[in-house]
Scaffold this active site. Structure first.
Site, short mmCIF file in Angstrom:
data_model
loop_
_atom_site.label_atom_id
_atom_site.label_comp_id
_atom_site.label_asym_id
_atom_site.label_seq_id
_atom_site.Cartn_x
_atom_site.Cartn_y
_atom_site.Cartn_z
N SER A 119 53.71 34.57 44.77
CA SER A 119 54.57 34.22 43.80
C SER A 119 53.78 34.15 42.34
O SER A 119 54.25 34.72 41.65
CB SER A 119 54.96 32.55 43.87
OG SER A 119 55.53 32.17 42.76
N TRP A 152 53.49 37.78 41.41
CA TRP A 152 54.67 38.08 40.94
C TRP A 152 54.83 37.78 39.40
O TRP A 152 55.24 38.66 38.43
CB TRP A 152 55.70 37.46 41.51
CG TRP A 152 57.19 37.95 41.05
CD1 TRP A 152 57.94 38.90 41.40
CD2 TRP A 152 58.04 37.13 39.99
NE1 TRP A 152 59.13 38.89 40.47
CE2 TRP A 152 59.12 37.69 39.66
CE3 TRP A 152 57.83 35.99 39.37
CZ2 TRP A 152 59.99 37.34 39.02
CZ3 TRP A 152 58.75 35.32 38.38
CH2 TRP A 152 59.59 36.23 38.39
N HIS A 153 54.15 36.54 39.15
CA HIS A 153 54.01 36.17 37.60
C HIS A 153 52.91 37.23 36.74
O HIS A 153 53.59 37.54 35.86
CB HIS A 153 53.77 34.88 37.58
CG HIS A 153 54.69 33.83 37.91
ND1 HIS A 153 55.11 33.47 39.11
CD2 HIS A 153 55.89 33.29 37.11
CE1 HIS A 153 56.30 32.63 39.06
NE2 HIS A 153 56.71 32.44 38.02
N GLU A 154 51.75 37.29 37.44
CA GLU A 154 50.77 37.75 36.78
C GLU A 154 49.78 38.17 37.51
O GLU A 154 49.31 37.53 38.37
CB GLU A 154 50.34 37.25 35.54
CG GLU A 154 49.37 38.10 34.47
CD GLU A 154 48.77 37.17 33.37
OE1 GLU A 154 47.97 37.51 32.77
OE2 GLU A 154 49.44 35.77 33.26
N TYR A 172 59.63 33.45 30.32
CA TYR A 172 60.09 34.13 31.51
C TYR A 172 60.29 35.46 31.19
O TYR A 172 60.29 36.38 31.80
CB TYR A 172 60.82 33.41 32.62
CG TYR A 172 60.04 32.80 33.75
CD1 TYR A 172 59.54 31.66 33.33
CD2 TYR A 172 59.98 33.19 34.86
CE1 TYR A 172 58.68 30.83 34.25
CE2 TYR A 172 59.36 32.46 35.74
CZ TYR A 172 58.73 31.31 35.33
OH TYR A 172 57.74 30.60 36.25
#
Lengths: 354, 475
Positions: free
Chosen positions: B322, B325-327, B472
């Site tokens: 997760s 996935w964000h950065e 987001y």
């Protein structure tokens, strides 16, 4: 079968809630607007804001409107940055001008912190739309024309270019600008928003307390230490502006815009605000280069426009006790400069009879 | 084009006006055209990348479905392709920028920095779930190219989700839609609630959590730093929940219902519940495609209750995925690791016996649980938002800058407290009585509330000269 039926299947009544909401909104805003236009109530509230976020400009603008209403004889506007705000005292100027044989010269000091000639041009346009002065005195020094950047100067520059009310006042329609100008409720809402920023509100109160009704800054600066140079790490833009002096095309254009205000009914006077020797020594090339690279080109530019150039250095010398810091005069220094300016203007403007 | 602008409102009205007139067989093509126009407002390169991703995944899924052999290899080629696109455009951009920064004397990221397409991470996880579902025969490969392209490009969800599964979304596209009075009222309400969350609450909380505090936390008191954390926690939540609500409302006016993404996450009483209420569509995706496969594999080896690997590995790996996935950044991995650890710790009692469902716990334990979850989640937002050195300085100042009471920041504290009242009230209302509770109120109350919202949104839009983009959208 379903393929034939339309996607949108609305039946009446429809949209009653949004319609009622708009009706309620219009009614309540109308009532609020009426209420906030009652002078007795306005007297209890802080003045409506212009939403610029420049607390000291907001205070100066309010002072300007108030002074202009209370003094219909106002015929002169003094403009510039904080150096001018603290450096030219309209009271002393008026007295010296009268004493030297001139006629009444009633000035308002519209000095605004952290502006250059580019913003001063906008300020001049705003002021002239409000009143019809016979004389505009623009006080400037090297930082008003130099090419340099800094977070504060960039932000103020952005405000003067983008603020909806300023744009509206200068002829570009913006909804927010129109509301700021014409709606009391919106103006008070902007004041409320300014109140939410602790720093902005404190600056606003400090500026109001420090400013006389004619716009002049009377209270000494907090760092009233005399002509001592600032730490390079704290104020790098000061060293950028002076140490590597190059005139900014945008700021020169601002100066030209102010000079272009000169006409048969309006005299423009550009006064070079004095600087202490220690500060001039920072100038690229030092004290000898300063008149050659800055004062002389400025004099020529002003003369070419038909406006009057005066060099505040000629009022000197300004002893250390007359300096608040490295580029601001204190009230004694301001008296000194303003008396000299009043006498010089009396000589120059006698025929113009302002 | 931001979805809180008047331009977007005009765009939606135009899209709807034409859409309502068209017969169903042309509606999806119209929505696809509109979606690409919307995407073109960012840059044309984004649209080109989306076209390529759509074509590749469309054909891969068809092959995957028809293949008799090497199905697994094809699936991994598909997953690899999508991850490669993400890795190249999202992560390589980061590393190339850092690399060129080292080469430049200025230390600034160089011109080789690669443009990250808006919403790419959302598209990639949708593509992967589609391929996996086709390979598991949980859905059929789409044979309708326009519908499939619309699944990827559908403008209400394009930039920030919700992440929809093909098996639920494609059937919605295949059937005729109906938008009646009730649908309009419900989705208009979603849009209004979304505007309140984004324009009023998120903007106010963002203003109350200025970046300057991260740059110099030592000049703030611990109480002010705590207020900053609370403000940031509510800013990011209302920003994203606001976007989702607007997106769902717009889509609802089209007649396509998108999944909910948030259900009052800060009222969660443990972290399992938190992840069932926060960014639900991503949490579900991670659960189905990361957590459960790992857990099943571990349980196949050791099906006992005391399987410690099964306690630790699935949540930690899931939360690290997760985070990635964000950065691709160390501070983000720390955020993921923290949430992984939180989940591991709260499940330790499950080694001894079944956990008591949270709703059956005494009331005081539920309240205490919610407080603990909020505090720990807020602390975890620190490495989510700040670089590691910034987060370190922040925590050091939080621990050492005593006295607790600030000398100058009462306005900030009062601001956070004042904004928490409407923010919590909105969540409590929606959590207790449903997302559309407002529609059950008397018409005059609804109208009064709507009038207030119109005024507030108007004032905010006029006086916040730079409304921040959705957080987001950056992912």
């Amino acid at each position: 079968m379903d393929e034939q039926r339309p996607t949108l299947q609305i039946t009446w009544p429809f949209g009653l809630t949004p319609a009622l909401a708009l009706l309620l909104l219009a009614t309540s805003l109308g009532l609020l607007e009426g209420l906030l236009r009652i002078p007795a109530l306005q007297a209890l509230l802080p003045p409506p804001s212009r939403g610029t976020g420049h607390a000291q400009f907001e205070v100066q603008y309010q002072n300007f409107i108030r002074y202009q209403r209370a003094h219909p004889e106002l015929n002169c506007i003094i403009m510039g940055s904080s150096q001018t705000w603290a450096g030219i005292d309209p009271e002393k100027l008026r007295a010296a001008y009268l004493e030297a044989g001139g006629q009444p010269l009633d000035c308002f000091n519209f000095g605004v912190q952290v502006i250059t000639s580019a913003e001063a041009a906008t300020l001049a346009e705003l002021a002239i739309r409000e009143t019809s002065p016979r004389v505009v005195i623009y006080g400037l020094s090297v930082r008003d024309l130099a090419e340099y950047e800094g977070s504060l100067i960039n932000r103020v520059s952005w405000v003067f270019q983008q603020n909806p009310w300023i744009r509206y006042r200068l002829g570009t329609f913006t909804l927010s600008g129109w509301l700021t100008e014409h709606s009391a409720a919106y103006g008070y809402y902007l004041t409320f928003r300014a109140r939410l920023s602790e720093a902005e509100w404190r600056t606003r109160q400090d500026a109001a307390a420090a400013t006389r009704e004619d716009g002049f800054r009377v209270v000494p600066f907090g760092n009233n230490v005399g002509p001592i140079l600032p730490d390079r790490a704290i104020l790098p833009e000061f060293y950028d502006a002076l140490g590597d002096y190059r005139p900014s095309p945008e700021r020169l254009a601002g100066l030209d815009q102010i000079l272009s205000l000169q006409n048969e009914n309006l005299r423009v006077i550009v006064i070079e605000v004095p600087l202490p020797d220690a500060t001039i020594a920072v100038f690229s090339g030092g004290k000898e280069a300063y008149p050659v690279l800055f004062s002389q080109p400025l004099r020529e530019r002003v003369a070419a426009s038909g406006a009057l150039y005066l060099n505040g250095m000629d009022a000197g010398p300004f002893p250390d006790e007359e300096w608040a810091d490295f580029d601001h005069l204190n009230t004694d220094g301001a008296s000194h400069l303003s008396r000299w300016l009043g006498e010089r203007l009396a000589e120059e403007l006698t025929d113009a009879a302002p | 084009m931001s979805i809180t602008t008047l331009t977007f409102a005009g765009f939606v009205l135009l899209v709807l006006a034409v859409y309502y007139i068209l017969p169903h067989r042309f509606q999806n093509a119209w929505l696809l055209t509109a979606s690409y126009v919307f995407y073109l407002t960012f840059t044309w390169q984004f649209s080109a990348i989306l076209v390529v991703m759509t074509l590749v995944n469309y054909w891969l899924a068809r092959w995957l479905e028809q293949a008799e052999r090497r199905k697994k290899a094809l699936l991994w080629i598909g997953i690899g392709f999508n991850l490669a696109v993400l890795a190249f455009l999202k992560y390589a951009g980061y590393f190339v920028a850092q690399f060129t920064a080292r080469l430049n004397s200025s230390g600034e990221p160089g011109a080789l920095a690669i443009l990250l397409p808006v919403g790419l991470s959302f598209t990639v996880v949708q593509a992967i779930s589609y391929l996996v579902d086709v390979s598991r025969k949980q859905t059929q490969a789409s044979t309708r190219p326009v519908d499939f392209a619309l699944y990827f490009a559908y403008f209400p969800k394009l930039t920030s989700g919700p992440i929809e599964r093909a098996r639920t979304f494609l059937p919605l596209l295949a059937q005729p839609r109906r938008v009646d009075n009730r649908a309009i009222a419900e989705n208009f309400t979603r849009i209004v609630v979304g505007l309140v969350r984004k324009m009023i609450l998120a903007n106010a909380f963002t203003a109350l959590a200025p970046t300057s505090v991260l740059q110099d936390p030592s000049s703030s008191s611990p109480l002010a730093l705590m207020a900053w954390l609370v403000a940031y926690a509510f800013a990011i939540y209302n920003d994203f929940a606001g976007y989702t609500s607007i997106a769902r409302g717009v889509s609802g006016l089209i007649g396509i219902e998108l999944s909910p993404n948030f259900e009052a996450p800060y009222f969660s009483r443990n972290f399992t519940e938190f992840w069932n209420r926060w960014h639900i569509s991503l949490s579900n995706w991670l659960r189905d495609y990361i957590y459960l496969p790992i857990s099943r594999a571990l349980l196949r080896r050791n099906p006992s209750r005391g399987n410690i690997a099964n306690l630790i590995v699935p949540p930690i790996v899931t939360m690290l995925v997760s985070a990635l996935w964000h950065e691709a950044a160390l501070h983000m991995l720390i955020w993921g690791l923290l949430h992984g650890i939180y989940q591991v710790v709260e499940r330790i009692p499950s080694l001894r016996g079944p956990l008591i469902p949270v709703q059956k716990l005494p009331r005081w334990r539920q309240v205490a649980g919610a407080l603990v979850v909020f505090v720990l989640a807020a602390l975890a937002w620190l490495p989510f938002r700040a670089s590691l050195p910034e987060a370190g300085r922040f925590l050091a100042a939080l621990a050492t800058n005593w006295p607790l009471l600030p000398s100058t920041s009462w306005m900030g504290l009062a601001g956070v407290t004042a904004m928490l009242v409407p923010a919590l009230a909105l969540d409590a209302l929606q959590a207790h009585s449903g997302e559309l509770v407002f529609l059950r109120w008397p018409r005059l109350v609804q109208a009064g509330l709507l009038a207030g919202v119109i005024l507030a949104v108007f004032l905010v839009s006029q006086t916040y000269l730079n409304v921040p983009t959705f957080v987001y959208q950056g992912f």
